[in-house]
Scaffold this motif. Structure first.
Motif, PDB file in Angstrom:
ATOM      1  N   ALA A 152     -34.177 -61.767  52.174  1.00 21.18           N
ATOM      2  CA  ALA A 152     -33.226 -61.582  53.267  1.00 21.18           C
ATOM      3  C   ALA A 152     -32.080 -62.576  53.176  1.00 21.18           C
ATOM      4  CB  ALA A 152     -33.944 -61.710  54.610  1.00 21.18           C
ATOM      5  N   CYS A 153     -32.400 -63.843  52.874  1.00 24.66           N
ATOM      6  CA  CYS A 153     -31.349 -64.858  52.775  1.00 24.66           C
ATOM      7  C   CYS A 153     -30.480 -64.643  51.539  1.00 24.66           C
ATOM      8  CB  CYS A 153     -31.966 -66.251  52.768  1.00 24.66           C
ATOM      9  SG  CYS A 153     -32.586 -66.778  54.387  1.00 24.66           S
ATOM     10  N   VAL A 154     -31.100 -64.277  50.425  1.00 26.13           N
ATOM     11  CA  VAL A 154     -30.324 -63.989  49.220  1.00 26.13           C
ATOM     12  C   VAL A 154     -29.371 -62.819  49.472  1.00 26.13           C
ATOM     13  CG1 VAL A 154     -30.484 -63.125  46.849  1.00 26.13           C
ATOM     14  CG2 VAL A 154     -32.009 -64.949  47.619  1.00 26.13           C
ATOM     15  N   MET A 155     -29.811 -61.875  50.317  1.00 24.51           N
ATOM     16  CA  MET A 155     -28.976 -60.722  50.647  1.00 24.51           C
ATOM     17  C   MET A 155     -27.950 -61.031  51.734  1.00 24.51           C
ATOM     18  SD  MET A 155     -31.586 -57.459  50.378  1.00 24.51           S
ATOM     19  CE  MET A 155     -33.058 -58.170  51.113  1.00 24.51           C
ATOM     20  N   GLY A 156     -27.959 -62.265  52.252  1.00 23.80           N
ATOM     21  CA  GLY A 156     -26.892 -62.660  53.153  1.00 23.80           C
ATOM     22  C   GLY A 156     -27.271 -63.074  54.544  1.00 23.80           C
ATOM     23  N   ALA A 157     -28.563 -63.065  54.916  1.00 24.94           N
ATOM     24  CA  ALA A 157     -28.956 -63.490  56.260  1.00 24.94           C
ATOM     25  C   ALA A 157     -28.621 -64.964  56.472  1.00 24.94           C
ATOM     26  CB  ALA A 157     -30.449 -63.260  56.471  1.00 24.94           C
ATOM     27  N   ALA A 158     -28.345 -65.321  57.706  1.00 25.64           N
ATOM     28  CA  ALA A 158     -27.987 -66.705  58.026  1.00 25.64           C
ATOM     29  C   ALA A 158     -29.152 -67.652  57.822  1.00 25.64           C
ATOM     30  CB  ALA A 158     -27.493 -66.792  59.467  1.00 25.64           C
ATOM     31  N   ALA A 159     -30.362 -67.222  58.213  1.00 29.40           N
ATOM     32  CA  ALA A 159     -31.550 -68.066  58.099  1.00 29.40           C
ATOM     33  C   ALA A 159     -32.792 -67.209  58.270  1.00 29.40           C
ATOM     34  CB  ALA A 159     -31.531 -69.176  59.155  1.00 29.40           C
ATOM     35  N   ALA A 160     -33.935 -67.756  57.828  1.00 31.22           N
ATOM     36  CA  ALA A 160     -35.205 -67.042  57.969  1.00 31.22           C
ATOM     37  C   ALA A 160     -36.322 -68.036  58.216  1.00 31.22           C
ATOM     38  CB  ALA A 160     -35.504 -66.204  56.726  1.00 31.22           C
ATOM     39  N   VAL A 161     -37.318 -67.577  58.957  1.00 25.01           N
ATOM     40  CA  VAL A 161     -38.523 -68.355  59.230  1.00 25.01           C
ATOM     41  C   VAL A 161     -39.708 -67.544  58.723  1.00 25.01           C
ATOM     42  CG1 VAL A 161     -40.016 -69.297  61.017  1.00 25.01           C
ATOM     43  CG2 VAL A 161     -37.532 -69.492  61.239  1.00 25.01           C
ATOM     44  N   GLY A 162     -40.564 -68.170  57.932  1.00 22.53           N
ATOM     45  CA  GLY A 162     -41.762 -67.518  57.437  1.00 22.53           C
ATOM     46  C   GLY A 162     -42.998 -68.161  58.022  1.00 22.53           C
ATOM     47  N   ILE A 163     -43.937 -67.347  58.507  1.00 21.96           N
ATOM     48  CA  ILE A 163     -45.201 -67.865  59.013  1.00 21.96           C
ATOM     49  C   ILE A 163     -46.337 -67.130  58.334  1.00 21.96           C
ATOM     50  CG2 ILE A 163     -44.275 -68.603  61.244  1.00 21.96           C
ATOM     51  CD1 ILE A 163     -45.477 -66.062  62.484  1.00 21.96           C
ATOM     52  N   ASP A 164     -47.466 -67.828  58.145  1.00 22.73           N
ATOM     53  CA  ASP A 164     -48.613 -67.224  57.466  1.00 22.73           C
ATOM     54  C   ASP A 164     -49.860 -67.990  57.851  1.00 22.73           C
ATOM     55  OD1 ASP A 164     -50.523 -66.350  55.297  1.00 22.73           O
ATOM     56  OD2 ASP A 164     -48.727 -65.340  54.567  1.00 22.73           O
ATOM     57  N   ILE A 165     -51.001 -67.283  57.919  1.00 23.79           N
ATOM     58  CA  ILE A 165     -52.254 -67.945  58.240  1.00 23.79           C
ATOM     59  C   ILE A 165     -52.796 -68.731  57.052  1.00 23.79           C
ATOM     60  CG2 ILE A 165     -52.873 -66.240  59.988  1.00 23.79           C
ATOM     61  CD1 ILE A 165     -54.768 -64.975  57.950  1.00 23.79           C
ATOM     62  N   ALA A 166     -52.302 -68.442  55.840  1.00 24.72           N
ATOM     63  CA  ALA A 166     -52.779 -69.126  54.634  1.00 24.72           C
ATOM     64  C   ALA A 166     -51.973 -70.393  54.400  1.00 24.72           C
ATOM     65  CB  ALA A 166     -52.670 -68.206  53.426  1.00 24.72           C
ATOM     66  N   PRO A 167     -52.599 -71.569  54.405  1.00 26.63           N
ATOM     67  CA  PRO A 167     -51.858 -72.817  54.189  1.00 26.63           C
ATOM     68  C   PRO A 167     -51.072 -72.848  52.875  1.00 26.63           C
ATOM     69  CG  PRO A 167     -54.056 -73.283  55.009  1.00 26.63           C
ATOM     70  CD  PRO A 167     -54.029 -71.813  54.693  1.00 26.63           C
ATOM     71  N   ALA A 168     -51.589 -72.179  51.836  1.00 24.72           N
ATOM     72  CA  ALA A 168     -50.906 -72.196  50.543  1.00 24.72           C
ATOM     73  C   ALA A 168     -49.539 -71.549  50.603  1.00 24.72           C
ATOM     74  CB  ALA A 168     -51.762 -71.477  49.495  1.00 24.72           C
ATOM     75  N   ALA A 169     -49.302 -70.691  51.593  1.00 21.57           N
ATOM     76  CA  ALA A 169     -48.025 -69.997  51.686  1.00 21.57           C
ATOM     77  C   ALA A 169     -46.866 -70.945  51.978  1.00 21.57           C
ATOM     78  CB  ALA A 169     -48.096 -68.918  52.771  1.00 21.57           C
ATOM     79  N   VAL A 170     -47.135 -72.028  52.664  1.00 25.55           N
ATOM     80  CA  VAL A 170     -46.051 -72.922  53.091  1.00 25.55           C
ATOM     81  C   VAL A 170     -45.367 -73.605  51.906  1.00 25.55           C
ATOM     82  CG1 VAL A 170     -45.468 -74.928  54.492  1.00 25.55           C
ATOM     83  CG2 VAL A 170     -47.085 -73.224  55.366  1.00 25.55           C
TER      84      VAL A 170
END
Length: 266
Positions: A152-170
């Motif tokens: 989304a950001c590469v395509m031009g979004a101003a910012a993004a927030v990612g959340i996940d239950i898996a700690p490795a995702a962070v």
């Protein structure tokens, strides 16, 4: 490397595999056993515990220690994934010379889900591309490797927030964001959706139907007025119960690929 092994009947392989994808895995290997039994081998990361294995049925499972070099043999066969004629997701270790005017998202999945080759990821990226604007603020629920937030950001979004239950995702999402030059526009955490404050112009949730239904109230809550919600991880022929849970949001687009669907609601 720690591998998760789930034992199921042959006629349950598809259902169990879908459940594993929903837990945030990168790949699932099928190994045939005796008496119509199949073992599904995958990884939730070296720190995974029994409590992380949330399966919809009481299938037997165990953890096995395996040689990391053997577990990563799938990497030899990874290829760039063409999302559209001018958008490609590239495994970070695969040489790729992008043609002129082609946007490339570089992804190292590590111990997370999100290489970009699953139909639901491709469909979600296509949906995001239609929605993203320069002022878009995106929430990626179940971000895995961060491929959707980063895309989304590469395509031009101003910012993004990612959340996940898996700690490795962070750490994986943060590293991939830096590698794609959008590290200053992406946040990642294990924050529960119920604890997310504020609202977002675009919310994307590429997770399985039971989780979408369970999270429906909060998914609606975090979509800004006039905003859009993209849900995927649902079967093309069986997702009416998900749409019912998300009412009064209304469907504005449905995209299908290989039996899967991504649905855009407003």
């Amino acid at each position: 490397m720690r591998q998760l092994v789930v034992t199921v009947r042959a006629d349950e392989v598809e259902l169990a595999s879908d459940a594993l994808w929903g837990l945030g895995v990168v790949a699932v290997e099928e190994r045939e056993g005796e008496d119509d039994v199949v073992e599904l081998w995958t990884s939730l990361g070296d720190d995974a515990r029994d409590s992380d294995v949330l399966l919809p049925q009481p299938w037997l499972f165990r953890f096995e220690e395996v040689d990391e070099a053997i577990a990563d043999t799938w990497r030899q066969f990874a290829e760039p994934v063409w999302v559209e004629a001018d958008l490609v997701v590239r495994p970070a270790w695969v040489p790729f010379e992008a043609p002129v005017a082609v946007t490339v998202v570089h992804i190292e999945p590590g111990a997370t889900f999100g290489m970009g080759d699953h139909p639901t990821t491709i469909l979600s990226l296509r949906s995001l591309r239609r929605l993203v604007r320069p002022d878009s603020l995106v929430l990626d629920v179940g971000c895995g490797s961060g491929v959707l937030a980063i895309g989304a950001c590469v395509m031009g979004a101003a910012a993004a927030v990612g959340i996940d239950i898996a700690p490795a995702a962070v750490p994986v999402t943060r590293a991939n964001a830096l590698a794609n030059g959008v590290g200053d526009r992406i946040e990642a955490s294990t924050t529960d959706l119920a604890d997310v404050d504020g609202s977002y112009s675009i919310v994307v949730a590429n997770i399985l139907a039971p989780a979408l239904v369970a999270l429906a109230d909060d998914l609606r809550r975090v979509v800004a007025d006039g905003g859009a919600l993209v849900v995927s991880g649902v079967l093309a022929t069986a997702h009416e119960h998900v749409l019912a849970a998300l009412e009064p949001l209304r469907v504005v687009a449905t995209d299908e690929m290989d039996g899967w669907a991504a649905i855009t609601l407003r």
